[in-house]
Design a protein around this motif. Structure first.
Motif, PDB file in Angstrom:
ATOM      1  N   ALA A   1     -15.837 -12.375 -43.786  1.00 15.71           N
ATOM      2  CA  ALA A   1     -17.089 -13.015 -44.219  1.00 15.71           C
ATOM      3  C   ALA A   1     -17.405 -14.277 -43.429  1.00 15.71           C
ATOM      4  CB  ALA A   1     -17.033 -13.312 -45.713  1.00 15.71           C
ATOM      5  N   GLU A   2     -16.403 -15.094 -43.106  1.00 14.67           N
ATOM      6  CA  GLU A   2     -16.671 -16.363 -42.417  1.00 14.67           C
ATOM      7  C   GLU A   2     -17.154 -16.174 -40.974  1.00 14.67           C
ATOM      8  OE1 GLU A   2     -12.186 -15.618 -42.088  1.00 14.67           O
ATOM      9  OE2 GLU A   2     -13.654 -15.553 -43.709  1.00 14.67           O
ATOM     10  N   LYS A   3     -16.992 -14.996 -40.407  1.00 14.66           N
ATOM     11  CA  LYS A   3     -17.462 -14.747 -39.033  1.00 14.66           C
ATOM     12  C   LYS A   3     -18.851 -14.109 -39.007  1.00 14.66           C
ATOM     13  CE  LYS A   3     -13.025 -14.575 -36.804  1.00 14.66           C
ATOM     14  NZ  LYS A   3     -12.104 -13.862 -35.937  1.00 14.66           N
ATOM     15  N   ARG A   4     -19.276 -13.567 -40.109  1.00 18.41           N
ATOM     16  CA  ARG A   4     -20.536 -12.827 -40.160  1.00 18.41           C
ATOM     17  C   ARG A   4     -21.732 -13.747 -39.934  1.00 18.41           C
ATOM     18  NH1 ARG A   4     -18.952  -8.927 -45.277  1.00 18.41           N
ATOM     19  NH2 ARG A   4     -17.049  -8.166 -44.282  1.00 18.41           N
ATOM     20  N   GLY A   5     -22.672 -13.259 -39.133  1.00 21.36           N
ATOM     21  CA  GLY A   5     -23.876 -14.020 -38.836  1.00 21.36           C
ATOM     22  C   GLY A   5     -23.675 -15.098 -37.786  1.00 21.36           C
ATOM     23  N   ASN A   6     -22.497 -15.136 -37.170  1.00 18.17           N
ATOM     24  CA  ASN A   6     -22.187 -16.168 -36.184  1.00 18.17           C
ATOM     25  C   ASN A   6     -21.931 -15.567 -34.811  1.00 18.17           C
ATOM     26  OD1 ASN A   6     -22.160 -18.532 -37.909  1.00 18.17           O
ATOM     27  ND2 ASN A   6     -20.363 -17.607 -38.863  1.00 18.17           N
ATOM     28  N   LEU A   7     -22.050 -16.409 -33.804  1.00 19.56           N
ATOM     29  CA  LEU A   7     -21.760 -16.023 -32.431  1.00 19.56           C
ATOM     30  C   LEU A   7     -20.412 -16.604 -32.036  1.00 19.56           C
ATOM     31  CD1 LEU A   7     -23.712 -15.478 -29.419  1.00 19.56           C
ATOM     32  CD2 LEU A   7     -22.302 -17.507 -29.245  1.00 19.56           C
ATOM     33  N   PHE A   8     -19.607 -15.784 -31.390  1.00 20.78           N
ATOM     34  CA  PHE A   8     -18.307 -16.229 -30.898  1.00 20.78           C
ATOM     35  C   PHE A   8     -18.172 -15.861 -29.430  1.00 20.78           C
ATOM     36  CE2 PHE A   8     -17.683 -15.757 -35.412  1.00 20.78           C
ATOM     37  CZ  PHE A   8     -16.926 -16.865 -35.738  1.00 20.78           C
ATOM     38  N   GLN A   9     -17.678 -16.808 -28.637  1.00 24.99           N
ATOM     39  CA  GLN A   9     -17.336 -16.514 -27.254  1.00 24.99           C
ATOM     40  C   GLN A   9     -16.217 -15.475 -27.267  1.00 24.99           C
ATOM     41  OE1 GLN A   9     -16.510 -20.725 -26.669  1.00 24.99           O
ATOM     42  NE2 GLN A   9     -17.701 -20.591 -24.763  1.00 24.99           N
TER      43      GLN A   9
END
Length: 189
Positions: free
Chosen positions: A157-165
């Motif tokens: 859940a904490e990664k959802r909707g975010n951009l990660f290199q």
């Protein structure tokens, strides 16, 4: 388990012999590992982007690991970027190996080149099941034009909707400092 590797690199690093040191070490010397003869590459370039993608996709077939050989300008090469993103989409293990510490054909070494995984990213969907490839333009993250969104293992859940290199997930090593000749098999295990 033995892995069939695809090697991604800037062709200048072949000319300077750095890429060959890694590609031809004892584990991979009998496998072209994604290396294409220059004449095949030039023919595909003349036929256009679709032909190049087909050539790369075919080279990635039956591989389980992609090894990005990082020289001074690898990070900015369009087709290296495509090979990385396509490998992530396929689910290959992807690692980077800095090769500028290897002596070139003139016995020179260089400082590490930029990590290409810092310039590529994935935007994670709200449900955590889709990654949309992104690329750093030098000023902002923009949609990556050579590959569309693809399914990924569901993210927390904490990664959802975010951009990660991609560097968030993909490790890099230094061939010389991290003793690649002795440790390569462990890096792709």
């Amino acid at each position: 388990m033995a892995r069939r590797c695809f090697f991604s690199f800037h062709y200048q690093d072949v000319i300077d012999f750095r890429a060959n040191v890694v590609r031809n070490h004892n584990i991979t010397k009998d496998d072209n590992g994604g290396f294409f003869d220059a004449s095949i590459w030039e023919t595909a370039k003349r036929q256009g982007d679709v032909a190049l993608k087909r050539l790369i996709n075919g080279g990635l077939g039956n591989t389980s690991a992609t090894v990005v050989l990082i020289g001074s300008n690898t990070y900015s090469r369009r087709w290296v970027q495509y090979e990385i993103m396509k490998s992530v989409e396929r689910g290959n293990i992807v690692i980077g190996i800095h090769i500028n510490g290897i002596r070139d054909r003139f016995s020179n070494v260089h400082s590490q080149g930029p990590n290409p995984f810092d310039y590529l990213g994935l935007h994670i969907s709200a449900d955590g099941c889709t990654g949309t490839p992104m690329i750093w333009s030098g000023q902002a993250w923009v949609a990556y034009g050579d590959l569309g969104a693809f399914s990924i293992p569901q993210q927390p859940a904490e990664k959802r909707g975010n951009l990660f290199q991609l560097s968030h997930w993909l490790p890099t090593y230094d061939w010389v400092a991290d003793r690649g000749f002795d440790n390569f098999a462990n890096w792709i295990a």
